[in-house]
Design a protein around this motif. Structure first.
Motif, PDB file in Angstrom:
ATOM      1  N   UNK A  42       0.842  -1.190   0.000  1.00  0.00           N
ATOM      2  CA  UNK A  42       0.000   0.000   0.000  1.00  0.00           C
ATOM      3  C   UNK A  42       0.883   1.248   0.000  1.00  0.00           C
ATOM      4  N   UNK A  43       0.644   2.130  -0.956  1.00  0.00           N
ATOM      5  CA  UNK A  43       1.360   3.403  -1.034  1.00  0.00           C
ATOM      6  C   UNK A  43       0.702   4.409  -0.099  1.00  0.00           C
ATOM      7  N   UNK A  44      -0.626   4.490  -0.180  1.00  0.00           N
ATOM      8  CA  UNK A  44      -1.388   5.405   0.672  1.00  0.00           C
ATOM      9  C   UNK A  44      -2.862   5.066   0.558  1.00  0.00           C
ATOM     10  N   UNK A  45      -3.660   5.639   1.438  1.00  0.00           N
ATOM     11  CA  UNK A  45      -5.112   5.488   1.408  1.00  0.00           C
ATOM     12  C   UNK A  45      -5.707   6.718   0.734  1.00  0.00           C
ATOM     13  N   UNK A  65      -3.333   8.108 -11.277  1.00  0.00           N
ATOM     14  CA  UNK A  65      -2.570   9.164 -10.613  1.00  0.00           C
ATOM     15  C   UNK A  65      -3.551   9.977  -9.778  1.00  0.00           C
ATOM     16  N   UNK A  66      -3.252  10.164  -8.520  1.00  0.00           N
ATOM     17  CA  UNK A  66      -4.079  11.007  -7.656  1.00  0.00           C
ATOM     18  C   UNK A  66      -4.000  12.444  -8.170  1.00  0.00           C
ATOM     19  N   UNK A  67      -5.147  13.118  -8.245  1.00  0.00           N
ATOM     20  CA  UNK A  67      -5.190  14.502  -8.706  1.00  0.00           C
ATOM     21  C   UNK A  67      -5.435  15.402  -7.505  1.00  0.00           C
ATOM     22  N   UNK A  68      -4.489  16.320  -7.253  1.00  0.00           N
ATOM     23  CA  UNK A  68      -4.597  17.262  -6.134  1.00  0.00           C
ATOM     24  C   UNK A  68      -4.491  18.671  -6.703  1.00  0.00           C
ATOM     25  N   UNK A  73      -0.442  13.636  -8.935  1.00  0.00           N
ATOM     26  CA  UNK A  73       0.570  13.372  -7.900  1.00  0.00           C
ATOM     27  C   UNK A  73       0.935  11.894  -7.874  1.00  0.00           C
ATOM     28  N   UNK A  74       0.738  11.263  -6.725  1.00  0.00           N
ATOM     29  CA  UNK A  74       1.120   9.862  -6.533  1.00  0.00           C
ATOM     30  C   UNK A  74       0.430   8.948  -7.544  1.00  0.00           C
TER      31      UNK A  74
END
Length: 86
Positions: A42-45, A65-68, A73-74
């Motif tokens: 797991x990288x992150x929740x 890809x997480x969008x912030x 991002x990640x």
């Protein structure tokens, strides 16, 4: 074609900003993993409602890809069952 004409891009290719956007839909969040499958770390929740951009869709596990704040991002893998179109 880009290299032949000396441009950074040829204008025809879809860039990351054109990637399909989806949202996490899981009250308990969704694990972003370093590979496709629960056996991977797991990288992150990702919280419910988190926006992600799809990088690859090879099966039920998608690379996203997480969008912030509009910026990707990640990057990692999630099960597509817990995503819905943004």
């Amino acid at each position: 074609r880009s290299l032949v004409f000396g441009r950074a891009d040829d204008g025809d290719a879809a860039g990351p900003e054109d990637a399909p956007r989806w949202q996490v839909r899981s009250a308990s969040g969704l694990n972003l993993r370093d590979g496709p499958g629960t056996e991977n770390g797991i990288i992150k929740l990702l919280d419910d409602g988190t926006e992600v951009a799809v990088v690859e869709q090879p099966g039920t596990w998608w690379m996203v890809a997480e969008v912030v704040d509009g910026v990707e991002r990640d990057t990692g893998w999630v099960h597509s069952r817990w995503l819905q179109p943004a």
